[in-house]
Design a protein around this motif. Structure first.
Motif, mmCIF file in Angstrom:
data_model
loop_
_atom_site.group_PDB
_atom_site.id
_atom_site.type_symbol
_atom_site.label_atom_id
_atom_site.label_comp_id
_atom_site.label_asym_id
_atom_site.label_seq_id
_atom_site.Cartn_x
_atom_site.Cartn_y
_atom_site.Cartn_z
ATOM 1 N N ASN A 51 0.841 -1.178 0.000
ATOM 2 C CA ASN A 51 0.000 0.000 0.000
ATOM 3 C C ASN A 51 0.887 1.244 0.000
ATOM 4 O OD1 ASN A 51 -2.067 1.860 0.331
ATOM 5 N ND2 ASN A 51 -2.169 1.567 2.542
ATOM 6 N N TYR A 52 0.691 2.142 -0.958
ATOM 7 C CA TYR A 52 1.513 3.345 -1.063
ATOM 8 C C TYR A 52 0.781 4.594 -0.591
ATOM 9 C CZ TYR A 52 4.553 0.395 -3.893
ATOM 10 O OH TYR A 52 5.374 -0.616 -4.312
ATOM 11 N N HIS A 53 -0.490 4.449 -0.245
ATOM 12 C CA HIS A 53 -1.303 5.594 0.161
ATOM 13 C C HIS A 53 -1.063 5.943 1.631
ATOM 14 C CE1 HIS A 53 -4.638 8.372 0.378
ATOM 15 N NE2 HIS A 53 -5.168 7.686 1.376
ATOM 16 N N VAL A 54 -0.894 7.222 1.932
ATOM 17 C CA VAL A 54 -0.716 7.702 3.298
ATOM 18 C C VAL A 54 -2.008 8.370 3.754
ATOM 19 C CG1 VAL A 54 0.567 9.270 4.810
ATOM 20 C CG2 VAL A 54 1.763 8.029 2.999
ATOM 21 N N GLU A 55 -2.571 7.886 4.848
ATOM 22 C CA GLU A 55 -3.783 8.476 5.413
ATOM 23 C C GLU A 55 -3.414 9.701 6.246
ATOM 24 O OE1 GLU A 55 -6.852 7.534 5.004
ATOM 25 O OE2 GLU A 55 -6.779 5.486 4.235
ATOM 26 N N TYR A 59 12.910 -1.214 -1.264
ATOM 27 C CA TYR A 59 12.782 0.239 -1.306
ATOM 28 C C TYR A 59 11.337 0.549 -1.657
ATOM 29 C CZ TYR A 59 13.292 5.102 -2.821
ATOM 30 O OH TYR A 59 13.150 6.470 -2.959
ATOM 31 N N ARG A 60 10.672 1.303 -0.810
ATOM 32 C CA ARG A 60 9.286 1.696 -1.051
ATOM 33 C C ARG A 60 9.140 3.194 -0.816
ATOM 34 N NH1 ARG A 60 9.570 -2.826 -2.511
ATOM 35 N NH2 ARG A 60 8.198 -4.609 -2.057
ATOM 36 N N LEU A 104 6.958 9.573 2.397
ATOM 37 C CA LEU A 104 7.637 8.675 3.314
ATOM 38 C C LEU A 104 8.338 7.608 2.492
ATOM 39 C CD1 LEU A 104 4.968 8.325 6.130
ATOM 40 C CD2 LEU A 104 7.335 9.085 6.469
ATOM 41 N N ILE A 105 9.557 7.272 2.896
ATOM 42 C CA ILE A 105 10.347 6.268 2.195
ATOM 43 C C ILE A 105 10.757 5.186 3.187
ATOM 44 C CG2 ILE A 105 12.515 5.815 0.982
ATOM 45 C CD1 ILE A 105 12.294 8.603 -0.229
ATOM 46 N N LEU A 106 10.618 3.950 2.764
ATOM 47 C CA LEU A 106 11.021 2.803 3.568
ATOM 48 C C LEU A 106 12.127 2.059 2.829
ATOM 49 C CD1 LEU A 106 10.436 0.865 6.011
ATOM 50 C CD2 LEU A 106 8.862 -0.330 4.489
#
Length: 325
Positions: free
Chosen positions: A2-6, A26-27, A41-43
């Motif tokens: 999931n790439y969406h940030v609430e 890498y996300r 945000l990066i993971l």
């Protein structure tokens, strides 16, 4: 993945639900807006897990100076939380954002939780930074000559004809201005009520400072600092005297700085003064964003004392939320 940030109010949450991140990954999240900027945000996962927070800064725009809390909530073996020390006034440039390296193994479902405390931009001439994260909730152009003159009528007591009596003081005002801004005041002055006969209005449930701020708003002469300081009293007065634009301004402002210290008070105020957007936002903050776990004792007291209808709405939201898990 999931790439969406609430987002809700000051809070942003990225829910990581991929159970197969692998030994390296890498996300990068979709952009989300807080204040005047888009954020990512990066993971990253190699030997360690690295979380990055990056602003997207348009050309020629000033970079933000950010204050925020960031934490990671893991659900592996129960709910566990890793908290980074509070970040204060950190300049964040494009490509040079905040980096948090965690020397812990992490698998399964977890949440990256960022709560912004303030966002500022530095003045071009090197002057004092100014906050840009929260809109003032005010739309009046108080620099116009007409509104400036109206404000002088109040501040200099020019031909006042009514006294406003607060709990600890009094101030003069003008019937015509009050009647034009509030149907409740207009009714007082149009009928043979005691306020018309005595040339005084008793607002004993407001201290004089809050009452002055209320009148300043009516006369389009309020400043942002006083608005923020007295907005709960202003909301009460707006509801009592049917001043819808002030009520809307208070709701917009209260939506923007919900946190664990004030969310239950805001929720009760939203229910009492019929503010649907604020009520929904507070319930989402508690349930959808999991902040109910951070204030369990306070929430227990809330359950015992709050209106039954409001408690029912919160409980229904909790039940609906957990059905999705």
């Amino acid at each position: 993945m999931n790439y969406h940030v609430e987002t809700v109010s000051r809070l942003a949450q990225w829910r990581i639900i991929d159970h197969h991140l692998g030994s390296t990954c890498y996300r990068k999240s979709d952009p989300f807006q807080i204040g005047s900027w888009n954020w990512y945000l990066i993971l990253e996962k190699n030997r360690n897990l690295v979380i990055k927070l990056l602003p997207e800064i348009p050309k020629l725009a000033s970079p933000p100076v950010a204050s925020f809390n960031i934490r990671l909530v893991s659900f592996l073996g129960g709910r566990n939380t890793l908290v980074h020390p509070e970040i204060r006034d950190k300049p964040l440039k494009s490509g040079e954002g905040f980096v948090w390296a965690l020397e812990v193994p992490l698998q399964g479902r977890f949440i990256i939780d960022v709560e912004f405390l303030d966002l500022k931009i530095t003045a071009p001439n090197g002057g004092e930074s100014r906050s840009m994260i929260w809109s003032e909730g005010l739309t009046q152009d108080t620099n116009s000559t007409a509104l400036f003159s109206l404000g002088r009528m109040l501040s200099e007591s020019i031909h006042t004809d009514i006294i406003i009596c607060a709990s600890d003081g009094s101030v003069g005002a003008h019937r015509a201005v009050l009647a034009a801004r509030s149907p409740v005041f207009r009714s007082m002055f149009s009928h043979d009520l005691k306020e018309k006969e005595m040339s005084a209005i008793n607002i004993s449930d407001m201290p004089i400072e809050a009452c002055q701020a209320f009148l300043d708003y009516i006369y389009s002469n309020i400043n942002h600092k006083d608005f923020l300081k007295h907005r709960i009293n202003l909301l009460q007065a707006a509801d009592k005297y049917d001043i819808s634009d002030l009520k809307d301004a208070c709701q917009e402002s209260l939506l923007q700085d919900i946190d664990t210290k004030n969310v239950l008070e805001r929720l009760q105020g939203a229910f009492l003064y019929r503010l649907p957007r604020l009520k929904v936002c507070c319930i989402q903050y508690l349930v959808k964003f999991g902040k109910i776990y951070d204030i369990r004792q306070e929430f227990d007291v809330f359950i015992q004392t709050a209106d039954r209808e409001l408690i029912g709405e919160v409980v229904n939201e909790i039940l609906s939320h957990w059905k999705g898990f």
